[in-house]
Design an enzyme around this catalytic site. Sequence first.
Site, PDB file in Angstrom:
ATOM      1  N   VAL A  69       0.864  -1.187   0.000  1.00 30.90           N
ATOM      2  CA  VAL A  69       0.000   0.000   0.000  1.00 30.90           C
ATOM      3  C   VAL A  69       0.896   1.230   0.000  1.00 30.90           C
ATOM      4  O   VAL A  69       1.748   1.382   0.878  1.00 30.90           O
ATOM      5  CB  VAL A  69      -0.932   0.021   1.235  1.00 30.90           C
ATOM      6  CG1 VAL A  69      -1.715   1.333   1.290  1.00 30.90           C
ATOM      7  CG2 VAL A  69      -1.889  -1.157   1.198  1.00 30.90           C
ATOM      8  N   ALA A 114       4.498   4.058   3.028  1.00 33.72           N
ATOM      9  CA  ALA A 114       4.005   2.845   2.380  1.00 33.72           C
ATOM     10  C   ALA A 114       4.155   1.698   3.369  1.00 33.72           C
ATOM     11  O   ALA A 114       4.786   1.854   4.424  1.00 33.72           O
ATOM     12  CB  ALA A 114       4.810   2.536   1.125  1.00 33.72           C
ATOM     13  N   LYS A 115       3.585   0.571   3.065  1.00 35.98           N
ATOM     14  CA  LYS A 115       3.831  -0.637   3.859  1.00 35.98           C
ATOM     15  C   LYS A 115       3.531  -1.834   2.988  1.00 35.98           C
ATOM     16  O   LYS A 115       2.698  -1.760   2.073  1.00 35.98           O
ATOM     17  CB  LYS A 115       2.917  -0.666   5.088  1.00 35.98           C
ATOM     18  CG  LYS A 115       3.415  -1.563   6.188  1.00 35.98           C
ATOM     19  CD  LYS A 115       4.495  -0.887   7.020  1.00 35.98           C
ATOM     20  CE  LYS A 115       5.063  -1.807   8.075  1.00 35.98           C
ATOM     21  NZ  LYS A 115       5.981  -1.085   8.968  1.00 35.98           N
ATOM     22  N   GLY A 116       4.198  -2.945   3.283  1.00 33.88           N
ATOM     23  CA  GLY A 116       3.944  -4.167   2.540  1.00 33.88           C
ATOM     24  C   GLY A 116       3.722  -5.323   3.495  1.00 33.88           C
ATOM     25  O   GLY A 116       4.118  -5.259   4.658  1.00 33.88           O
TER      26      GLY A 116
END
Length: 427
Positions: A69, A114-116
């Site tokens: 995201v 962001a992050k994953g």
Amino acid sequence: METNPKTGKQFLDSVNTMLRQTSADLKLEERYPGHQLVERMIIPDRVVSFRISLQRDNGAIDVLTAYRVQNNNFRGPYKGGIRWHHRVDLAEVQALAALMTIKCAVVGLPLGGAKGGVAIPEGRVYSVPERERLSRKYVEGLVHDLGPKKDIPAPDVNTDAQAMAWMADHYGKFTGESITAAFTGKPLSMGGSQGRAEATGVGVIMALERHAHHKHLELKGKTLAIQGFGNVGSHAALKAHSETGMKVTHVSNEFGCVFQDEGLDIPALMKWVAQNGQKALIKFPDGQECKEDILSADTDVLCLAALENAVTADNVGCIRAPIVIEGANGPLTAEADALAVKAGLDIVPDILANAGGVTVSYFEMVQNENQDRWTREYVLERLRGIMNNAYDDLREAARKHKCTLRRAAFLKAVDEIAAACDLRGAQ
Ligand code: NAD
């Protein structure tokens, strides 16, 4: 595969509520009429979700859902870690991505958020070759979305420097260039930064030291309990133990809690867990198994360094330590936070306290960009400067607005993100 959608949704709701409240307090609608700034902060720029078919060593296939995201890049390229955990879901990753945007603004880094994540089956422990395949498959799904000027991932729960090495290597194979700056938290020999592995935990204790300084509180001899003994918790414990004179009396992980009234020997505990695994923490020979949850530990400080929503309205009343420092992201639900504040707990919030990791990741990007190498001393000195300045700014804002440090952090960050968004126009 078991997931818990409620947990992620609750977390995302808390973050979005905080963003809406802050936008209202800052009167963003009046100041930027019709610009819809709060919606542009809440709705991510981009959400990528894809399937990974991971071949196990025995030939079987695990079908996994992976996410990235990209919350927003108004202040700079997207930046945020990658988590492998059974609780990962889209809402959780979305909440964590938004917190990254806020965190970078709080400490003044020219980065977005962001992050994953990859949702892995509960209880699954992947072998080294399986972890390598998972790292490479994750990059394949995102190769056009990542890059040193676009989106730069880093380690988070269950990922480490080795995972970043495989990812950076795979990214280079696709792009045909040796671009190590596309990932941070890499091993030193692949362009990683001195001090990155321990940066988040070290930064937590730096924030605690600054907090104590402002409160005229002597940390030496004070007791500390730490929930979570992974990357963040163990390095926070080590710094507290070896550099502040504090006694780390209680440490917990997902399997239980150990204590030692005289203070645990943290280097020995780290060695024990490295050799025997997280499950063995409670069997540490120089500690005793706790009878109660670590939240009830009768210490001066409690550091929450496990996962989000660890403290809810149901168990916040168990906390006995007067000072709580958040190493994890979102360890208190919004309800628990409100109750904790009402009960007079003194909280140093995640978006400040755990910003050491992204700060040294940023240093890593700068070193990679300039083909440079900084010493550990220089990295830690710069980290200390950034943490102290950020803390002092928030303390001053909290005094001015008569609010908590968390509220002050959101006010500062949202104001800056909104200004950047407005300057960019309707993109
Ligand atoms: P990690 O995987 O290295 O360690 C997590 C630790 O939490 C493990 O000891 C695990 O056993 C423990 N844990 C899990 N569930 C628990 C439970 N219910 N009760 C007690 N302990 C539990 O992860 P990490 O990198 O240390 O990350 C921890 C937190 O810090 C996460 O919220 C993460 O997003 C945040 N964070 C990490 C970094 C980083 O650089 N790694 C940076 C900023 C924030």
